[in-house]
Enzyme design. Structure first.
Site, mmCIF file in Angstrom:
data_model
loop_
_atom_site.group_PDB
_atom_site.id
_atom_site.type_symbol
_atom_site.label_atom_id
_atom_site.label_comp_id
_atom_site.label_asym_id
_atom_site.label_seq_id
_atom_site.Cartn_x
_atom_site.Cartn_y
_atom_site.Cartn_z
ATOM 1 N N TYR A 183 -16.226 41.579 -23.341
ATOM 2 C CA TYR A 183 -17.523 41.584 -24.014
ATOM 3 C C TYR A 183 -17.464 40.829 -25.351
ATOM 4 O O TYR A 183 -18.297 39.948 -25.628
ATOM 5 C CB TYR A 183 -18.020 43.015 -24.246
ATOM 6 C CG TYR A 183 -19.374 43.032 -24.919
ATOM 7 C CD1 TYR A 183 -20.521 42.665 -24.220
ATOM 8 C CD2 TYR A 183 -19.506 43.357 -26.269
ATOM 9 C CE1 TYR A 183 -21.768 42.630 -24.840
ATOM 10 C CE2 TYR A 183 -20.744 43.326 -26.899
ATOM 11 C CZ TYR A 183 -21.871 42.965 -26.183
ATOM 12 O OH TYR A 183 -23.099 42.922 -26.795
ATOM 13 N N LYS A 187 -19.392 37.302 -26.580
ATOM 14 C CA LYS A 187 -20.345 37.183 -27.695
ATOM 15 C C LYS A 187 -19.832 36.184 -28.738
ATOM 16 O O LYS A 187 -20.617 35.474 -29.384
ATOM 17 C CB LYS A 187 -20.584 38.561 -28.326
ATOM 18 C CG LYS A 187 -21.377 39.481 -27.428
ATOM 19 C CD LYS A 187 -22.843 39.079 -27.346
ATOM 20 C CE LYS A 187 -23.368 38.855 -25.974
ATOM 21 N NZ LYS A 187 -24.811 38.589 -25.901
HETATM 22 N N1 LIG Z 1 -27.675 47.066 -27.649
HETATM 23 C C1 LIG Z 1 -26.906 46.649 -28.626
HETATM 24 O O1 LIG Z 1 -26.560 47.397 -29.551
HETATM 25 C C2 LIG Z 1 -26.452 45.221 -28.665
HETATM 26 C C3 LIG Z 1 -25.595 44.823 -29.707
HETATM 27 C C4 LIG Z 1 -25.221 43.472 -29.793
HETATM 28 C C5 LIG Z 1 -25.699 42.565 -28.873
HETATM 29 N N2 LIG Z 1 -26.495 42.990 -27.850
HETATM 30 C C6 LIG Z 1 -26.947 41.991 -26.880
HETATM 31 O O2 LIG Z 1 -28.334 42.134 -26.606
HETATM 32 C C7 LIG Z 1 -28.615 41.733 -25.269
HETATM 33 C C8 LIG Z 1 -29.399 42.818 -24.560
HETATM 34 O O3 LIG Z 1 -28.663 44.033 -24.616
HETATM 35 P P1 LIG Z 1 -29.297 45.440 -24.230
HETATM 36 O O4 LIG Z 1 -28.601 46.439 -25.070
HETATM 37 O O5 LIG Z 1 -30.745 45.359 -24.228
HETATM 38 O O6 LIG Z 1 -28.732 45.585 -22.731
HETATM 39 P P2 LIG Z 1 -29.366 46.328 -21.469
HETATM 40 O O7 LIG Z 1 -30.282 47.414 -21.871
HETATM 41 O O8 LIG Z 1 -28.209 46.639 -20.589
HETATM 42 O O9 LIG Z 1 -30.254 45.191 -20.794
HETATM 43 C C9 LIG Z 1 -29.616 44.071 -20.259
HETATM 44 C C10 LIG Z 1 -30.642 43.200 -19.592
HETATM 45 O O10 LIG Z 1 -29.950 42.048 -19.060
HETATM 46 C C11 LIG Z 1 -30.297 41.943 -17.695
HETATM 47 N N3 LIG Z 1 -29.265 41.288 -16.899
HETATM 48 C C12 LIG Z 1 -27.981 41.662 -16.709
HETATM 49 N N4 LIG Z 1 -27.387 40.807 -15.856
HETATM 50 C C13 LIG Z 1 -28.329 39.889 -15.508
HETATM 51 C C14 LIG Z 1 -28.323 38.760 -14.648
HETATM 52 N N5 LIG Z 1 -27.251 38.410 -13.945
HETATM 53 N N6 LIG Z 1 -29.466 38.020 -14.548
HETATM 54 C C15 LIG Z 1 -30.574 38.366 -15.243
HETATM 55 N N7 LIG Z 1 -30.642 39.443 -16.041
HETATM 56 C C16 LIG Z 1 -29.519 40.195 -16.172
HETATM 57 C C17 LIG Z 1 -30.531 43.369 -17.216
HETATM 58 O O11 LIG Z 1 -31.269 43.319 -16.025
HETATM 59 P P3 LIG Z 1 -31.241 44.491 -14.917
HETATM 60 O O12 LIG Z 1 -32.414 45.357 -15.268
HETATM 61 O O13 LIG Z 1 -31.434 43.745 -13.630
HETATM 62 O O14 LIG Z 1 -29.915 45.161 -15.025
HETATM 63 C C18 LIG Z 1 -31.324 43.896 -18.406
HETATM 64 O O15 LIG Z 1 -32.668 43.482 -18.337
HETATM 65 C C19 LIG Z 1 -27.259 41.435 -24.630
HETATM 66 O O16 LIG Z 1 -27.045 40.053 -24.660
HETATM 67 C C20 LIG Z 1 -26.274 42.139 -25.542
HETATM 68 O O17 LIG Z 1 -24.995 41.539 -25.542
HETATM 69 C C21 LIG Z 1 -26.889 44.295 -27.721
#
Ligand SMILES: NC(=O)c1ccc[n+]([C@@H]2O[C@H](COP(=O)([O-])OP(=O)(O)OC[C@H]3O[C@@H](n4cnc5c(N)ncnc54)[C@H](OP(=O)(O)O)[C@@H]3O)[C@@H](O)[C@H]2O)c1
Length: 325
Positions: A183, A187
């Site tokens: 992961y 990033k």
């Molecule tokens: N949450 C945090 O604290 C945090 C911190 C730093 C960075 N981020 C970044 O923010 C972004 C979103 O994170 P989140 O926390 O919102 O994650 P999340 O709730 O797990 O949502 C992830 C999203 O990505 C989609 N996805 C995964 N694989 C995919 C694929 N092959 N094709 C198309 N869509 C796909 C998922 O779709 P499905 O519904 O089909 O699974 C879901 O809509 C990520 O890039 C993550 O690295 C998050």
């Protein structure tokens, strides 16, 4: 990192009528909440996702919340080259595309190394798929940017990158695969690509900005429950509430993506993240050697190496020269 940071009201966003934005991974989490916030601005919001049922659920949830919203959904699995090319061809045929949020991601990597299309899964999803997609959409963004200012691509960075110290990349993690390593390295690579894209876009005079947003530490268990989109279990809510002092909701995290996409004060080379690093109002910071989140990933040598790797792995060459001024 101190810089001028004009006020930004996340409750009253500037009108975006006429503008068109695409969000990847809009079926859950930050992508959904960013789409919902943008839908209130008058913009046309294109939600993308890999699962048609989840895509319908998230679009329906937005339309319930914002009945006057202009939205559409498009199937896009960022691990699949065919899906990327097909979605990009559809979008390139449109009148305009003002911005993209490269949000989709594997946030909880599998315990054992897995592959998609011949590459390690987290790398393929978080890094390679978005590199290919952004390259495919550059013509649409650049054409829009030539007509009206403000065309942008927003990459999703992470506070976890501050812990990454290595310049020797092993993107495929064929040896020593660990969930956290997969992961954080993904990033780190995303941030390196964002910085390199910025350098190349500016050098070629392409009127598209490359910026980074990071959402701090944002939890579904601290976010509104939404049928088919965010339905955390009681245990998840309980555990998330225990982390309240250091965590925030995904609604709050998404404000960083939205600000990075539409605030005119955000420019090429900027990063938008919570004021308290893990939580808080979205703030603009520089991404340079003094910022621990970007110190190594912003180095030109690192960016050039990451770019060469991605070009080779995806067989995608961004068409900078065709769209320079
Ligand atoms: N949450 C945090 O604290 C945090 C911190 C730093 C960075 N981020 C970044 O923010 C972004 C979103 O994170 P989140 O926390 O919102 O994650 P999340 O709730 O797990 O949502 C992830 C999203 O990505 C989609 N996805 C995964 N694989 C995919 C694929 N092959 N094709 C198309 N869509 C796909 C998922 O779709 P499905 O519904 O089909 O699974 C879901 O809509 C990520 O890039 C993550 O690295 C998050």
């Amino acid at each position: 990192m101190a810089r001028t940071d004009p006020a930004w009201d996340t409750e009253h966003l500037p009108d975006q009528t006429g503008r068109v934005f695409l969000i990847t991974g809009a079926t859950a989490g930050l992508g959904f909440f960013a789409a919902a916030q943008l839908a209130r601005t008058g913009a046309h919001v294109i939600l993308s996702g890999r699962n048609p049922n989840r895509l319908s659920a998230s679009r329906a949830a937005i339309m319930r919340r914002v009945p006057e919203a202009s939205t559409e959904s498009i199937l896009l699995d960022v691990t699949k080259g065919g899906s990327i090319r097909s979605a990009a061809a559809t979008l390139r045929s449109r009148e305009r595309l003002d911005g993209i949020i490269l949000n989709a991601g594997v946030v909880h990597p599998p315990k054992e190394r897995e592959e998609a299309e011949g590459h390690e899964l987290v790398l393929q999803t978080n890094v390679l798929g978005h590199f290919a997609l952004a390259g495919e959409l550059l013509p649409a963004l650049a054409r829009t940017g030539l007509r009206t200012p403000g065309a942008r691509m927003v990459w999703l960075g992470s506070v976890s990158v501050a812990s990454w110290r290595s310049r020797d990349l092993a993107p495929e993690l064929e040896a020593g695969y660990k969930m956290a390593r997969a992961y954080v390295q993904s990033k780190f690579l995303v941030q390196a690509l964002a910085a390199e894209a910025d350098r190349r876009l500016r050098a070629a005079g392409v009127p598209v900005a490359s910026v980074i947003a990071h959402p701090g530490y944002s939890l579904g268990g601290r976010s509104a429950g939404i049928a088919g989109v965010n339905q955390p279990s009681r245990l998840k809510r309980f555990l998330a509430n225990l982390q309240a002092p250091i965590a925030q909701s995904k609604e709050a995290g998404a404000t960083n993506e939205v600000r990075a996409l539409i605030d005119p004060a955000v420019g090429p080379g900027d990063m938008v993240g919570p004021v308290g690093r893990l939580r808080g109002e979205p703030r603009i910071t520089d991404r340079d050697a003094r910022n621990p989140l970007t110190a190594i990933s912003a180095e030109p040598e690192v960016g050039a190496a990451a770019w060469a790797f991605c070009e080779d792995a995806t067989r995608t060459v961004w068409p900078f020269a065709r769209f320079g001024r």
